[in-house]
Write a protein that holds these residues in place. Structure first.
Motif, PDB file in Angstrom:
ATOM      1  N   THR A   1       4.185  15.766  -6.048  1.00 59.73           N
ATOM      2  CA  THR A   1       3.522  14.539  -6.488  1.00 59.73           C
ATOM      3  C   THR A   1       3.277  13.599  -5.313  1.00 59.73           C
ATOM      4  OG1 THR A   1       4.607  14.709  -8.642  1.00 59.73           O
ATOM      5  CG2 THR A   1       3.711  12.552  -8.034  1.00 59.73           C
ATOM      6  N   MET A   2       4.292  13.483  -4.469  1.00 61.13           N
ATOM      7  CA  MET A   2       4.191  12.565  -3.332  1.00 61.13           C
ATOM      8  C   MET A   2       3.091  12.989  -2.374  1.00 61.13           C
ATOM      9  SD  MET A   2       5.177  12.176   0.059  1.00 61.13           S
ATOM     10  CE  MET A   2       6.598  13.238   0.357  1.00 61.13           C
TER      11      MET A   2
ATOM     12  N   GLU B   1       0.813  -1.219   0.000  1.00 61.78           N
ATOM     13  CA  GLU B   1       0.000   0.000   0.000  1.00 61.78           C
ATOM     14  C   GLU B   1       0.845   1.267   0.000  1.00 61.78           C
ATOM     15  OE1 GLU B   1      -3.267  -0.568  -0.132  1.00 61.78           O
ATOM     16  OE2 GLU B   1      -3.025  -2.725   0.162  1.00 61.78           O
ATOM     17  N   GLY B   2       2.103   1.139   0.425  1.00 60.76           N
ATOM     18  CA  GLY B   2       2.944   2.321   0.530  1.00 60.76           C
ATOM     19  C   GLY B   2       3.766   2.601  -0.708  1.00 60.76           C
ATOM     20  N   ALA B   3       3.403   1.956  -1.802  1.00 66.42           N
ATOM     21  CA  ALA B   3       4.187   2.117  -3.025  1.00 66.42           C
ATOM     22  C   ALA B   3       4.138   3.547  -3.548  1.00 66.42           C
ATOM     23  CB  ALA B   3       3.691   1.143  -4.092  1.00 66.42           C
ATOM     24  N   TRP B   4       3.023   4.220  -3.341  1.00 65.99           N
ATOM     25  CA  TRP B   4       2.880   5.600  -3.827  1.00 65.99           C
ATOM     26  C   TRP B   4       4.003   6.493  -3.306  1.00 65.99           C
ATOM     27  CZ3 TRP B   4       2.545   8.935   0.220  1.00 65.99           C
ATOM     28  CH2 TRP B   4       2.063   8.429   1.430  1.00 65.99           C
ATOM     29  N   PHE B   5       4.475   6.151  -2.111  1.00 65.60           N
ATOM     30  CA  PHE B   5       5.487   6.998  -1.471  1.00 65.60           C
ATOM     31  C   PHE B   5       6.801   6.977  -2.240  1.00 65.60           C
ATOM     32  CE2 PHE B   5       8.878   7.440   1.775  1.00 65.60           C
ATOM     33  CZ  PHE B   5       8.606   8.724   2.195  1.00 65.60           C
ATOM     34  N   THR B   6       7.384   5.802  -2.357  1.00 68.06           N
ATOM     35  CA  THR B   6       8.672   5.709  -3.047  1.00 68.06           C
ATOM     36  C   THR B   6       8.536   6.027  -4.528  1.00 68.06           C
ATOM     37  OG1 THR B   6       8.223   3.332  -3.080  1.00 68.06           O
ATOM     38  CG2 THR B   6       9.827   4.113  -1.477  1.00 68.06           C
TER      39      THR B   6
ATOM     40  N   LEU C   1       8.479   9.754  -5.105  1.00 69.40           N
ATOM     41  CA  LEU C   1       9.768  10.401  -4.858  1.00 69.40           C
ATOM     42  C   LEU C   1      10.787  10.082  -5.934  1.00 69.40           C
ATOM     43  CD1 LEU C   1      10.249  10.195  -0.982  1.00 69.40           C
ATOM     44  CD2 LEU C   1       9.625  12.151  -2.386  1.00 69.40           C
ATOM     45  N   GLU C   2      10.571   8.950  -6.617  1.00 70.30           N
ATOM     46  CA  GLU C   2      11.490   8.567  -7.690  1.00 70.30           C
ATOM     47  C   GLU C   2      11.081   9.154  -9.033  1.00 70.30           C
ATOM     48  OE1 GLU C   2      11.345   4.343  -7.464  1.00 70.30           O
ATOM     49  OE2 GLU C   2      12.669   4.225  -5.702  1.00 70.30           O
ATOM     50  N   SER C   3       9.969   9.859  -9.072  1.00 67.71           N
ATOM     51  CA  SER C   3       9.470  10.374 -10.349  1.00 67.71           C
ATOM     52  C   SER C   3      10.367  11.476 -10.902  1.00 67.71           C
ATOM     53  CB  SER C   3       8.051  10.920 -10.155  1.00 67.71           C
ATOM     54  OG  SER C   3       8.074  12.057  -9.321  1.00 67.71           O
TER      55      SER C   3
ATOM     56  N   ALA D   1       3.861  21.726  -0.009  1.00 63.53           N
ATOM     57  CA  ALA D   1       4.854  21.627  -1.080  1.00 63.53           C
ATOM     58  C   ALA D   1       5.391  22.999  -1.471  1.00 63.53           C
ATOM     59  CB  ALA D   1       4.242  20.928  -2.295  1.00 63.53           C
ATOM     60  N   SER D   2       4.598  24.027  -1.241  1.00 64.38           N
ATOM     61  CA  SER D   2       5.026  25.368  -1.648  1.00 64.38           C
ATOM     62  C   SER D   2       6.274  25.807  -0.896  1.00 64.38           C
ATOM     63  CB  SER D   2       3.900  26.372  -1.419  1.00 64.38           C
ATOM     64  OG  SER D   2       3.687  26.580  -0.037  1.00 64.38           O
ATOM     65  N   VAL D   3       6.550  25.195   0.220  1.00 67.42           N
ATOM     66  CA  VAL D   3       7.764  25.520   0.974  1.00 67.42           C
ATOM     67  C   VAL D   3       9.009  25.199   0.145  1.00 67.42           C
ATOM     68  CG1 VAL D   3       9.178  24.770   2.925  1.00 67.42           C
ATOM     69  CG2 VAL D   3       6.776  25.315   3.269  1.00 67.42           C
ATOM     70  N   LEU D   4       8.952  24.097  -0.573  1.00 67.25           N
ATOM     71  CA  LEU D   4      10.088  23.720  -1.430  1.00 67.25           C
ATOM     72  C   LEU D   4      10.178  24.625  -2.639  1.00 67.25           C
ATOM     73  CD1 LEU D   4      10.813  19.960  -2.074  1.00 67.25           C
ATOM     74  CD2 LEU D   4      12.200  21.716  -0.981  1.00 67.25           C
ATOM     75  N   GLN D   5       9.028  24.980  -3.163  1.00 60.20           N
ATOM     76  CA  GLN D   5       8.995  25.869  -4.325  1.00 60.20           C
ATOM     77  C   GLN D   5       9.805  27.130  -4.027  1.00 60.20           C
ATOM     78  OE1 GLN D   5       6.734  23.875  -5.650  1.00 60.20           O
ATOM     79  NE2 GLN D   5       6.899  24.490  -7.790  1.00 60.20           N
TER      80      GLN D   5
END
Lengths: 211, 211
Positions: free
Chosen positions: A98-99, A78-83, A86-88, A201-205
DNA sequence: CTTTTTTTGGTGTCATCGCTCCATAAATCC
DNA sequence: GGATTTATGGAGCGATGACACCAAAAAAAG
């Protein structure tokens, strides 16, 4: 040359099991996901798995061992969305965006309990469950380490400034995801979670360095 | 004129209690705070309170009622940093920055369990505890509503743009605080939490309108 | 003093907890 | 077929859960 293994799947020796172990594990996982370890009784478990106590102990060592397995299965399946997120491609900022969006979606599926099985588990529990608690702390720290590694990678690729505080950012995103997990458990809808993720996410932006 | 009430505190009628109810409530609160509702047994409770089962039920209706009281006491006594920070001067952005820093401090006190008693409580639990769970959901929603009100006030004061999404921002900050609660439970130090809070607060900084 | 009121200590209760045991069923192997 | 192996159903176990009961204790009231 060593003798080849039988390729045709020979039936095993004794009486065949009346249930599929993986299916039963999934059913137990879902129940644990919804109710936590202490909130799920043994009778609840064998009820949803559709087996008797004997069959249970024939396939699983204990309730605790089953929970451990359930967490592993959750992280893997179920946690596949996470990795994956992040690999996208598309840079760190996009990857984290995305994550977080994937988290919002994963936490509000209609065919599964809301929220994250790991994020909010065993934060408050009896000292008797300290082993389980430590295991979940390790899981959460592991996720944070993965995020930190992705951020470090972003610095290496020049997508983030050299002096970016990757550990701090990873802790921040970890907190946000766990917080989204609480919100989801409290009934927040997908859009609300997506909005939280977008703001986070805007913090990273802001600190992302345009080439 | 109605007869005046006795001002001198006349001793009550029967045998005097051997313990102070408020003190016992505090002790129970601390234990619940650390272990949660399901993780705290009745014997644990009367043990830390230093009373017998009879005395317990003479002063409290049930374990559940005690927990309810403990949550109320926590919100009133230990949760003061929350409302106080939001009511502080210096504008919305400063108020939220102050509040998040106060959270970091409150979640890492040495004389109390780590984290927040409300943030991570009863997110996963047995259906038997649905009343308690709903009560905690209400508490968390209440905190979010208070934050949203402060943001709306910020818009009214011209500190935030007219089109600021106060509900979304409130949900975001709520998630961050709850996430900080998880981090604290997992052993994060004060500085780490303060860093998370600082990063989270920067979101407001960005959309804050300079006069 | 006796009566009344309230709290206390100790014991008991009943359900549920996670788990174990054992005779039996259902398969393969010889 | 019988022997062996594995899984199942069902009863039951000791421990713990939250809580109830009751006689005795400790105070004020009369």
């Amino acid at each position: 040359m060593t003798p080849k293994k039988e390729c045709a799947p020979r039936r095993p020796r004794g009486r065949p099991p009346s249930f599929d172990r993986e299916t039963a594990l999934s059913q137990a996982m879902t129940l644990f996901w919804d109710r936590g370890y202490e909130g799920t009784s043994f009778d609840d478990l064998i009820g949803v798995m559709g087996i008797s106590a004997s069959s249970f102990y024939n396939s699983f060592a204990s309730k605790e061992a089953l929970y451990m397995e359930a967490i592993e299965a959750y992280a893997r399946r179920e946690g596949a969305w996470f990795t994956q997120a992040l690999e996208s491609d598309g840079g760190v900022a996009a990857a984290f965006r995305t994550m977080l969006d994937a988290a919002a979606i994963a936490f509000t599926r209609r065919d599964a309990p809301s929220g994250c099985m790991i994020a909010v588990a065993a934060t408050q529990c009896s000292p008797a469950q300290s082993r389980l608690r430590q295991m979940l702390i390790d899981q959460r720290h592991g996720a944070e380490a993965i995020m930190q590694a992705r951020l470090v990678d972003g610095v290496r690729m020049g997508e983030l400034p050299e002096d970016a505080d990757c550990a701090g950012l990873a802790a921040y995103f970890s907190a946000v995801i766990n917080g989204m997990g609480v919100q989801a458990r409290d009934g927040a809808c997908r859009e609300k979670l997506q909005h939280i993720g977008s703001l986070a996410a805007s913090v990273l932006q802001g600190s992302a360095r345009s080439k």
